[in-house]
Structures are given as structure tokens and as C-alpha cells.
Design an enzyme around this catalytic site. Structure first.
Site, mmCIF file in Angstrom:
data_model
loop_
_atom_site.group_PDB
_atom_site.id
_atom_site.type_symbol
_atom_site.label_atom_id
_atom_site.label_comp_id
_atom_site.label_asym_id
_atom_site.label_seq_id
_atom_site.Cartn_x
_atom_site.Cartn_y
_atom_site.Cartn_z
ATOM 1 N N LYS A 5 -4.728 -23.941 -10.201
ATOM 2 C CA LYS A 5 -4.041 -22.663 -10.453
ATOM 3 C C LYS A 5 -5.031 -21.629 -11.005
ATOM 4 C CE LYS A 5 -2.584 -24.465 -14.938
ATOM 5 N NZ LYS A 5 -1.507 -25.150 -15.670
ATOM 6 N N TYR A 231 -22.278 2.609 -26.546
ATOM 7 C CA TYR A 231 -21.118 3.399 -26.955
ATOM 8 C C TYR A 231 -20.867 3.249 -28.444
ATOM 9 C CZ TYR A 231 -19.645 4.126 -22.086
ATOM 10 O OH TYR A 231 -19.565 4.496 -20.773
HETATM 11 C C1 LIG Z 1 -2.079 -26.402 -16.010
HETATM 12 C C2 LIG Z 1 -1.318 -27.666 -16.023
HETATM 13 C C3 LIG Z 1 -1.974 -28.899 -16.085
HETATM 14 C C4 LIG Z 1 -3.476 -29.031 -16.262
HETATM 15 O O1 LIG Z 1 -3.794 -28.934 -17.619
HETATM 16 P P1 LIG Z 1 -5.301 -29.187 -18.118
HETATM 17 O O2 LIG Z 1 -5.194 -29.147 -19.589
HETATM 18 O O3 LIG Z 1 -6.115 -28.047 -17.573
HETATM 19 O O4 LIG Z 1 -5.733 -30.482 -17.561
HETATM 20 C C5 LIG Z 1 -1.207 -30.049 -16.007
HETATM 21 N N1 LIG Z 1 0.139 -29.987 -15.888
HETATM 22 C C6 LIG Z 1 0.801 -28.819 -15.847
HETATM 23 C C7 LIG Z 1 2.276 -28.821 -15.729
HETATM 24 C C8 LIG Z 1 0.111 -27.630 -15.915
HETATM 25 O O5 LIG Z 1 0.767 -26.479 -15.885
#
Ligand SMILES: *Cc1c(COP(=O)(O)O)cnc(C)c1O
Length: 339
Positions: A5, A231
Site C-alpha cells: 500500500k 529563508y
Molecule cells: C499496513 C498493514 C499491515 C502491514 O504492517 P507492517 O507493520 O508494515 O508490517 C498489515 N496488516 C494490515 C491490516 C495493514 O493495514
């Protein structure tokens, strides 16, 4: 499951998905239907699971992308049964159970009633039953075990109905720390990028960062004692020195809070960011007699010679976590893939 994601935590979802599947992952996890559709368009044929919520309008697109869906409310279940029915589709679903996170998911006590709705629906295939841990990365493991035991009860409850979905619960932290949380699948995000879910030394868990962030010295400028830089003139030279100008800024995701705080590697040594981070440039104090030339490589994250700046170190300086640092790298930063 490789969790890709947020554009693969900023690394680029497509190349990360490819590398993960080549390395043995069998499913991809995303948060949104848009992310699922993008991966399908890139040609990935494996299961793609949308871990986040969908609006009613998004269900059709999820079916089009042949994505698996996370479900936990009766109204949403009825909604997808309706949409699937009218488009003659069968949707693979994962029921999310809230064992303590108090975010998405239904309470375990509602599960039987929910299964009674799922089971007879020909439009639904129960692919998985899952939960998510709130504290797998924390020192104290009491709450982790509270959730784990609640989920073990859930798995028993499901199995007594004769259904045999894949059970999954572990994120990266749980995968690394708690063997007993693996069930039929683990959902690893941060660890597949070689970053520490514990914000510590990634190497201690056998992880090697996939990402480095590099730029170069666009120019080196000699300045006089008392000159101020950037800046707002927030940094004033205490002595004659040389300013290295690096063409990266908050427009690239190099956080503006690193003004007068961050550091940069040049020629295998660490130099401080001086003055404000601007949108497109940062300035670095290279000292009175710099060894580097214009054009030299500048490393913002990663290793150069014996020197290193880790994502965890930058995150700690910013009061955040490594996840946010890489997610924030903008599309303007060219991704180059090696190996
Ligand atoms: C993002 C997510 C993960 C992965 O989590 P990490 O800590 O990056 O391994 C696993 N399960 C769900 C439901 C998530 O949303």
C-alpha cells in the site's frame, strides 16, 4: 502477503510487488481499490487483498480488479452481496475481527451471526478471517497476548462451523517477534523494505534497507563569518565556511522540520543541514576547507563509505516513524531499481 500500500511505502508498488512475488510472497496487500486496480493493470495475477474500507461506489471497481475485500459490517456485507449478485460475480472476502485495536473489525461476539449471513451467500467466498495487532511492536506484550488469545478463540469458533478460511493476524512486528501469531499467512509491510518495525537497528532482525535516498552537490559556495543562509536567515556562519547546496527539499519529501537539524553524507562524512529546508533545495555546512567538489554524491538516507544515515534515525529526529519517512517521498524523486 507482501503489503505494498501507499505505493509500496514510497518505494514504488509495482517493482516491490514484483520482487516480493519473485521472493516467495503469494498475495499482495493494499489499502484502497485504486491501489488494487493499479496492480492489476500492471499485470499482476496473484490475489490482491484490499485491507481498508470501501464505499458502496467502490465495490464495482473492486470486482473489476478481481480484488479480495475486507468485510466486517452487516450493511456492507448486504451491499456487496447485492452488487455481486447483479454482476454475476463471486467475491473472495476476509472477515476482520476487532480483538482490541478498536479500529476496523467486528467484535468476536458478533462473529457467529455474521458467519450465518456469509455462509449461505453464493456471491461470497470466505477466503480469510483476520485481525490486526495494536501493540506487536511495543516492549510490553500483555495486550499483544490478550489479542492473540482472543483471535485463537475466533479461529476455534470459525472452525466449528466447518469453514476453513485462511487465518491471518501478524504484521511485520508480530511476524518477527511472535512465531505463534503466524497462523496461515503473515502480512508484512515495513519488514519487506528492510526497515525495523521496532524503530531500532534493522540489522538486529536480519533486515537490510532496500532504499537509499541520494542527491548531489549542485554547488559549493564560500561564505563569510556572519553571513546567514536560506529563508529567514535562521543560520548564521560562526566562521568562514563553505555551503553545499543539495537539490532536494520538502517538495521531494525531505521534511522541512529537518531545517537546522538533519544531516547529509558527502565524501563518506556527515555534515549538518544548515538553515531552512526549502521546497527544492537544502544547504549543508561543509566547513572551511571542503574536500568535496560540486557534483559529488550527497546521501540523505543510506550508506556512504563508513558513514550511515538510517531511516529510523531520521524518523527519530523528526519525532515520527520510518514508515512515514519513506511514504512521504514524493513522486518527484526518481526511483531507480537495482539488483
Ligand atoms: C499496513 C498493514 C499491515 C502491514 O504492517 P507492517 O507493520 O508494515 O508490517 C498489515 N496488516 C494490515 C491490516 C495493514 O493495514
Amino acid at each position: 502477503m507482501a503489503v505494498v500500500k501507499a505505493d509500496g511505502y514510497g518505494h514504488g508498488a509495482g517493482p516491490v510487488a514484483r520482487a516480493s512475488l519473485d521472493a516467495g510472497a503469494t498475495a499482495l496487500g493494499v489499502a484502497t481499490v485504486g491501489e488494487a486496480s493499479e496492480l492489476r493493470q500492471l499485470g499482476f495475477e496473484c490475489p490482491i487483498i484490499i485491507l481498508g474500507p470501501l464505499t458502496g461506489e467502490e465495490i464495482g471497481a473492486a470486482i473489476d480488479a478481481d480484488a479480495e475485500i475486507t468485510i466486517w459490517t452487516l450493511p456492507f456485507l448486504k451491499n456487496i452481496i447485492g452488487v455481486a449478485h447483479s454482476s454475476d460475480a463471486r467475491i473472495r472476502c476476509h472477515i476482520k475481527v476487532d480483538t482490541g485495536m478498536r479500529r476496523l473489525g467486528l467484535y468476536p461476539r458478533k462473529l457467529v451471526e455474521f458467519l450465518d449471513m456469509v455462509e449461505p451467500a453464493p456471491e461470497i467466498v470466505l477466503a480469510g478471517v483476520m485481525t490486526h495487532f495494536a501493540t506487536a511492536d511495543e516492549e510490553d506484550d500483555d495486550f499483544f497476548y490478550f489479542q492473540l488469545h482472543a483471535f485463537e478463540d475466533v479461529t476455534q469458533m470459525v472452525l466449528t462451523t466447518g469453514l476453513t478460511p485462511v487465518f491471518h493476524a501478524a504484521n511485520s512486528a508480530a511476524t518477527l517477534r511472535y512465531r505463534e501469531s503466524h497462523f496461515g499467512m503473515v502480512r508484512c509491510g515495513i519488514a519487506i523494505y528492510g526497515l525495523s518495525p521496532f524503530q531500532g537497528d534493522a540489522a538486529a532482525d536480519g533486515l537490510r534497507p532496500a532504499l537509499s535516498l541520494t542527491s548531489y552537490l549542485a554547488d559549493i559556495k564560500e561564505i563569510a563569518e556572519g553571513d546567514s543562509v536560506g529563508y529567514g536567515g535562521t543560520w548564521t556562519a560562526p566562521r568562514r565556511t563553505h555551503v553545499g547546496i543539495v537539490p532536494i527539499g520538502y517538495g521531494d519529501g525531505f521534511n522541512r522540520r529537518l531545517s537546522n537539524l538533519g544531516s547529509v553524507l558527502v565524501g563518506g562524512e556527515k555534515y549538518p543541514v544548515i538553515g531552512r529546508v526549502s521546497m527544492d533545495q537544502i544547504t549543508v555546512d561543509l566547513g572551511p576547507s571542503p574536500k568535496a567538489d560540486a557534483g559529488s554524491e550527497a546521501v540523505l538516507i543510506g550508506r556512504q563509505g563508513d558513514a550511515i544515515i538510517t531511516t529510523e534515525e531520521m524518523a527519530t529526529a523528526l519525532g515520527t516513524i520510518n514508515y512515514e519517512v519513506t511514504c512521504n517521498l514524493s513522486s518527484r524523486v526518481e526511483r531507480r531499481y537495482t539488483g
